[in-house]
Motif scaffolding. Structure first.
Motif, PDB file in Angstrom:
ATOM      1  N   LEU A  27       0.848  -1.178   0.000  1.00  0.00           N
ATOM      2  CA  LEU A  27       0.000   0.000   0.000  1.00  0.00           C
ATOM      3  C   LEU A  27       0.890   1.235   0.000  1.00  0.00           C
ATOM      4  O   LEU A  27       1.900   1.281   0.704  1.00  0.00           O
ATOM      5  N   VAL A  28       0.518   2.237  -0.801  1.00  0.00           N
ATOM      6  CA  VAL A  28       1.258   3.492  -0.867  1.00  0.00           C
ATOM      7  C   VAL A  28       0.322   4.613  -0.429  1.00  0.00           C
ATOM      8  O   VAL A  28      -0.750   4.788  -1.012  1.00  0.00           O
ATOM      9  N   LEU A  29       0.713   5.340   0.611  1.00  0.00           N
ATOM     10  CA  LEU A  29      -0.111   6.433   1.109  1.00  0.00           C
ATOM     11  C   LEU A  29      -0.001   7.620   0.158  1.00  0.00           C
ATOM     12  O   LEU A  29       1.081   8.121  -0.102  1.00  0.00           O
ATOM     13  N   GLN A  30      -1.149   8.055  -0.350  1.00  0.00           N
ATOM     14  CA  GLN A  30      -1.161   9.135  -1.327  1.00  0.00           C
ATOM     15  C   GLN A  30      -1.596  10.464  -0.758  1.00  0.00           C
ATOM     16  O   GLN A  30      -1.309  11.505  -1.321  1.00  0.00           O
ATOM     17  N   ARG A  31      -2.345  10.452   0.342  1.00  0.00           N
ATOM     18  CA  ARG A  31      -2.849  11.708   0.901  1.00  0.00           C
ATOM     19  C   ARG A  31      -2.624  11.711   2.396  1.00  0.00           C
ATOM     20  O   ARG A  31      -2.847  10.731   3.072  1.00  0.00           O
ATOM     21  N   GLY A  32      -2.200  12.855   2.913  1.00  0.00           N
ATOM     22  CA  GLY A  32      -1.900  12.984   4.330  1.00  0.00           C
ATOM     23  C   GLY A  32      -0.502  13.548   4.496  1.00  0.00           C
ATOM     24  O   GLY A  32       0.255  13.678   3.537  1.00  0.00           O
ATOM     25  N   ALA A  33      -0.152  13.887   5.707  1.00  0.00           N
ATOM     26  CA  ALA A  33       1.141  14.515   5.948  1.00  0.00           C
ATOM     27  C   ALA A  33       2.301  13.597   5.580  1.00  0.00           C
ATOM     28  O   ALA A  33       3.383  14.072   5.264  1.00  0.00           O
ATOM     29  N   ASP A  34       2.095  12.279   5.637  1.00  0.00           N
ATOM     30  CA  ASP A  34       3.159  11.323   5.332  1.00  0.00           C
ATOM     31  C   ASP A  34       2.991  10.704   3.952  1.00  0.00           C
ATOM     32  O   ASP A  34       3.382   9.558   3.729  1.00  0.00           O
ATOM     33  N   ALA A  35       2.389  11.414   3.018  1.00  0.00           N
ATOM     34  CA  ALA A  35       2.168  10.886   1.668  1.00  0.00           C
ATOM     35  C   ALA A  35       3.473  10.364   1.084  1.00  0.00           C
ATOM     36  O   ALA A  35       4.527  10.985   1.195  1.00  0.00           O
ATOM     37  N   GLY A  36       3.404   9.192   0.466  1.00  0.00           N
ATOM     38  CA  GLY A  36       4.576   8.552  -0.112  1.00  0.00           C
ATOM     39  C   GLY A  36       5.070   7.369   0.705  1.00  0.00           C
ATOM     40  O   GLY A  36       5.816   6.528   0.186  1.00  0.00           O
ATOM     41  N   ARG A  37       4.651   7.273   1.971  1.00  0.00           N
ATOM     42  CA  ARG A  37       5.050   6.102   2.766  1.00  0.00           C
ATOM     43  C   ARG A  37       4.359   4.872   2.220  1.00  0.00           C
ATOM     44  O   ARG A  37       3.273   4.945   1.636  1.00  0.00           O
ATOM     45  N   ARG A  38       4.975   3.727   2.392  1.00  0.00           N
ATOM     46  CA  ARG A  38       4.441   2.498   1.825  1.00  0.00           C
ATOM     47  C   ARG A  38       4.659   1.327   2.773  1.00  0.00           C
ATOM     48  O   ARG A  38       5.638   1.284   3.516  1.00  0.00           O
ATOM     49  N   TRP A  39       3.739   0.391   2.716  1.00  0.00           N
ATOM     50  CA  TRP A  39       3.751  -0.764   3.599  1.00  0.00           C
ATOM     51  C   TRP A  39       3.544  -2.037   2.780  1.00  0.00           C
ATOM     52  O   TRP A  39       2.575  -2.140   2.021  1.00  0.00           O
ATOM     53  N   PRO A  40       4.428  -3.029   2.929  1.00  0.00           N
ATOM     54  CA  PRO A  40       4.211  -4.315   2.254  1.00  0.00           C
ATOM     55  C   PRO A  40       3.130  -5.109   2.972  1.00  0.00           C
ATOM     56  O   PRO A  40       2.926  -4.955   4.179  1.00  0.00           O
ATOM     57  N   LEU A  41       2.441  -5.960   2.241  1.00  0.00           N
ATOM     58  CA  LEU A  41       1.409  -6.831   2.806  1.00  0.00           C
ATOM     59  C   LEU A  41       1.981  -8.232   2.989  1.00  0.00           C
ATOM     60  O   LEU A  41       2.812  -8.683   2.203  1.00  0.00           O
ATOM     61  N   ASP A  42       1.490  -8.904   4.020  1.00  0.00           N
ATOM     62  CA  ASP A  42       1.961 -10.242   4.364  1.00  0.00           C
ATOM     63  C   ASP A  42       0.762 -11.194   4.310  1.00  0.00           C
ATOM     64  O   ASP A  42      -0.232 -10.987   5.012  1.00  0.00           O
ATOM     65  N   ARG A  43       0.860 -12.228   3.488  1.00  0.00           N
ATOM     66  CA  ARG A  43      -0.269 -13.158   3.350  1.00  0.00           C
ATOM     67  C   ARG A  43      -0.610 -13.874   4.646  1.00  0.00           C
ATOM     68  O   ARG A  43      -1.731 -14.324   4.844  1.00  0.00           O
ATOM     69  N   SER A  44       0.358 -13.972   5.558  1.00  0.00           N
ATOM     70  CA  SER A  44       0.153 -14.778   6.764  1.00  0.00           C
ATOM     71  C   SER A  44      -0.560 -14.032   7.887  1.00  0.00           C
ATOM     72  O   SER A  44      -0.943 -14.640   8.883  1.00  0.00           O
ATOM     73  N   ARG A  45      -0.727 -12.725   7.754  1.00  0.00           N
ATOM     74  CA  ARG A  45      -1.370 -11.969   8.825  1.00  0.00           C
ATOM     75  C   ARG A  45      -2.113 -10.774   8.247  1.00  0.00           C
ATOM     76  O   ARG A  45      -1.702 -10.196   7.238  1.00  0.00           O
ATOM     77  N   PRO A  46      -3.218 -10.372   8.890  1.00  0.00           N
ATOM     78  CA  PRO A  46      -3.958  -9.203   8.407  1.00  0.00           C
ATOM     79  C   PRO A  46      -3.211  -7.913   8.700  1.00  0.00           C
ATOM     80  O   PRO A  46      -2.348  -7.859   9.582  1.00  0.00           O
ATOM     81  N   LEU A  47      -3.541  -6.886   7.942  1.00  0.00           N
ATOM     82  CA  LEU A  47      -3.004  -5.558   8.173  1.00  0.00           C
ATOM     83  C   LEU A  47      -4.173  -4.647   8.550  1.00  0.00           C
ATOM     84  O   LEU A  47      -5.177  -4.591   7.844  1.00  0.00           O
ATOM     85  N   THR A  48      -4.045  -3.952   9.683  1.00  0.00           N
ATOM     86  CA  THR A  48      -5.122  -3.090  10.152  1.00  0.00           C
ATOM     87  C   THR A  48      -4.782  -1.622   9.912  1.00  0.00           C
ATOM     88  O   THR A  48      -3.620  -1.219   9.972  1.00  0.00           O
ATOM     89  N   ILE A  49      -5.819  -0.846   9.649  1.00  0.00           N
ATOM     90  CA  ILE A  49      -5.697   0.589   9.407  1.00  0.00           C
ATOM     91  C   ILE A  49      -6.629   1.308  10.372  1.00  0.00           C
ATOM     92  O   ILE A  49      -7.793   0.917  10.510  1.00  0.00           O
ATOM     93  N   GLY A  50      -6.136   2.348  11.036  1.00  0.00           N
ATOM     94  CA  GLY A  50      -6.996   3.090  11.951  1.00  0.00           C
ATOM     95  C   GLY A  50      -6.245   4.166  12.695  1.00  0.00           C
ATOM     96  O   GLY A  50      -5.057   4.402  12.456  1.00  0.00           O
ATOM     97  N   ARG A  51      -6.941   4.815  13.609  1.00  0.00           N
ATOM     98  CA  ARG A  51      -6.347   5.900  14.386  1.00  0.00           C
ATOM     99  C   ARG A  51      -5.500   5.374  15.540  1.00  0.00           C
ATOM    100  O   ARG A  51      -4.593   6.073  16.023  1.00  0.00           O
ATOM    101  N   SER A  52      -5.772   4.159  16.006  1.00  0.00           N
ATOM    102  CA  SER A  52      -5.049   3.604  17.148  1.00  0.00           C
ATOM    103  C   SER A  52      -3.589   3.328  16.812  1.00  0.00           C
ATOM    104  O   SER A  52      -3.258   2.893  15.703  1.00  0.00           O
ATOM    105  N   ASP A  53      -2.717   3.567  17.789  1.00  0.00           N
ATOM    106  CA  ASP A  53      -1.301   3.248  17.616  1.00  0.00           C
ATOM    107  C   ASP A  53      -1.068   1.751  17.460  1.00  0.00           C
ATOM    108  O   ASP A  53       0.011   1.329  17.024  1.00  0.00           O
TER     109      ASP A  53
END
Length: 232
Positions: A27-53
């Motif tokens: 995933l590549v972050l396109q909007r927000g203060a950190d636009a351009g950051r990217r995260w690889p996905l792992d088939r063995s575990r879910p990836l969560t998105i949210g406000r929580s740390d």
């Protein structure tokens, strides 16, 4: 909790920003203060998105729910599901109401605030997408504002920034004149701020934004109600 596989990839680790074949989906972050950051996905575990740390991708914005969305591998591809968020999850502009498959190039939108591009494994695509820097971005910690990737310099005045932040936090909803007074002039009573003062502030903020982008109207007047922000 975040694990090493979900830490953002640095430019130094990836090398020059040029097209290449992906070994893993990301995933590549396109909007927000950190636009351009990217995260690889792992088939063995879910990836969560949210406000929580505790989320793998933490988006510190009150429009984002604590646990907003989740991406998992299901059989032959990744799917995204909304976790009962307040402001919704969208794929290519469509509401996610059930687990939705992701295809290479899909745009995942979180609470009308953040955009994440899905790049599938084996796809060839630039690490930074053409529209990464389009639109407005705010950094609330530093009160810096970017328009199409250009830092507003000199910085917005305090009142201009407070107005923009109020519009930003509304998530595209109308902000009334009374709400603008509370956000911009919290020490003043509603009777102490004229409509002309509000209109003058809106006009000046539009001018400041227009210095970097005069082709798009970001602040929309909703006659009889107030103003709202429309971002690229």
């Amino acid at each position: 909790m975040s694990t090493e596989v979900n830490q953002p990839i640095t430019e130094a680790e990836q090398g020059p920003l040029r097209p290449r074949t992906r070994e893993t989906a990301m995933l590549v972050l396109q909007r927000g203060a950190d636009a351009g950051r990217r995260w690889p996905l792992d088939r063995s575990r879910p990836l969560t998105i949210g406000r929580s740390d505790e989320c793998d991708i933490a988006l510190p914005d009150r429009q984002v729910s604590r646990y907003h969305a989740r991406i998992t591998w299901q059989g032959d591809g990744y799917v995204v599901e909304d976790l009962g968020s307040k402001n919704g999850t969208h794929v290519n502009g469509q509401d996610v109401t059930e687990p939705t498959p992701l295809q290479d190039g899909d745009e995942l939108q979180i609470a009308l605030r953040f955009k994440l591009a899905f790049v599938d494994a084996g796809a060839t695509a630039p690490l930074t997408l053409n529209n990464d820097n389009q639109g407005l971005r705010l950094d609330k910690e530093t009160r810096q504002v970017w328009i199409n990737g250009i830092l507003a310099d000199p910085p917005l005045s305090l009142h201009q920034y407070r107005l923009l932040e109020a519009l930003w936090d509304s998530g595209g909803s109308v902000v009334t004149r009374e709400q603008i007074i509370q956000a911009v002039w919290p020490e003043a009573s509603s009777e102490g701020v004229s409509e002309q003062a509000i209109d003058a502030l809106v006009r000046r903020l539009r001018e400041r934004i227009g210095e970097a982008d005069d082709e798009f109207r970001y602040i929309i007047t909703v006659r009889g109600h107030g103003f709202r922000l429309e971002n690229r």
